[in-house]
Design an enzyme around this catalytic site. Sequence first.
Site, PDB file in Angstrom:
ATOM      1  N   PHE A 125      13.233  14.405  10.945  1.00  0.00           N
ATOM      2  CA  PHE A 125      11.880  13.849  11.214  1.00  0.00           C
ATOM      3  C   PHE A 125      11.952  12.822  12.274  1.00  0.00           C
ATOM      4  O   PHE A 125      10.908  12.629  13.196  1.00  0.00           O
ATOM      5  CB  PHE A 125      11.205  13.400   9.891  1.00  0.00           C
ATOM      6  N   SER A 171       0.867  -1.355   0.014  1.00  0.00           N
ATOM      7  CA  SER A 171       0.075   0.065  -0.078  1.00  0.00           C
ATOM      8  C   SER A 171       0.836   1.146   0.100  1.00  0.00           C
ATOM      9  O   SER A 171       2.097   1.152   0.478  1.00  0.00           O
ATOM     10  CB  SER A 171      -0.924  -0.109   1.084  1.00  0.00           C
ATOM     11  N   GLU A 174       1.223   5.556   0.683  1.00  0.00           N
ATOM     12  CA  GLU A 174       0.719   6.907   1.401  1.00  0.00           C
ATOM     13  C   GLU A 174       1.074   8.055   0.530  1.00  0.00           C
ATOM     14  O   GLU A 174       2.212   8.213   0.234  1.00  0.00           O
ATOM     15  CB  GLU A 174       1.107   6.773   2.895  1.00  0.00           C
TER      16      GLU A 174
END
Length: 301
Positions: A223, A19, A21
């Site tokens: 991050f 999947s 994002e």
Amino acid sequence: MAQHAKPLDPEHRAPLKVSFEFFPPKSEEMERRLWDTVQKLVPLRPHFVSVTYGAGGSTRERTSRAIERILDETPLTPAAHLTCVDASREEVDAVIRDFLSMGVKRFVSLRGDPAAGIGSAYEPHPDGYANGAELAGALARLGAEDISVSAYPEKHPESADWDADIDMLKRKVDNGATRAITQFFFDNDLFEAYLERVRAAGIQIPVVPGILPVHNFTQMTRFAGQCGASVPNWLADRFAGLDKDPVTHQLVAAAVAAEQVLDLVQRGVQDFHFYTMNRADLPFAICHLLGIRAEAQPAAA
């Protein structure tokens, strides 16, 4: 330490699912880049794709437009992110109903980062859902068919200890979560140890590793520091001296991510969630190495 994976044997490989994002674009140029990325990844037939959602609904319209276009113009199945930040229960429920009316049945339920930014104290809206577990319960109550939630192989930075962290995941599952997607990580031993904790607690939903291809090592390190993900020394060594050499940086990033996912496959992992940063090249290349090949698209009339 670095993973050293062997090539996959195509004759003895379990079916893999991926999947992707995306985040909603802020400008026409970013929208073009997002759409180029979507079109590049469509032939890989991902299990679903998700679109992120800003604190307090700050990207609500852009998220909705991106999802609507994916629904209208591609065969992809979109999942809508939702957060609890700076919104009442009524406001969040209205957003859920809007997405459901669009035909969205998959959601990613997140508490969300504090409105003041990562690192500041989180304060729930006085009339809002307090966390991702409560939000997952609202999604289940309103008719969501597939609810992904967050998981943290290195423990959420705000969790008092591992027991509290795993207990929160269990509450999410009890409220209707059907899948957990992890924060990105680079040490597969950490993921394996986390999965053992989860299973020992009786949690049986799929735990899908979140994979972050390193498009920019400096930005990724910043991050990672904010969200509690560790950056191993061996990884820093791989990218040392490449700040002004984007071509080599890209090649190293592909090799690092490929090593990680191939090693995870050998450990029994069959599902992967890629944080694309709205860029297709690295996820596409990694999927190719996993044996997930682009399906030929019909020629234009």
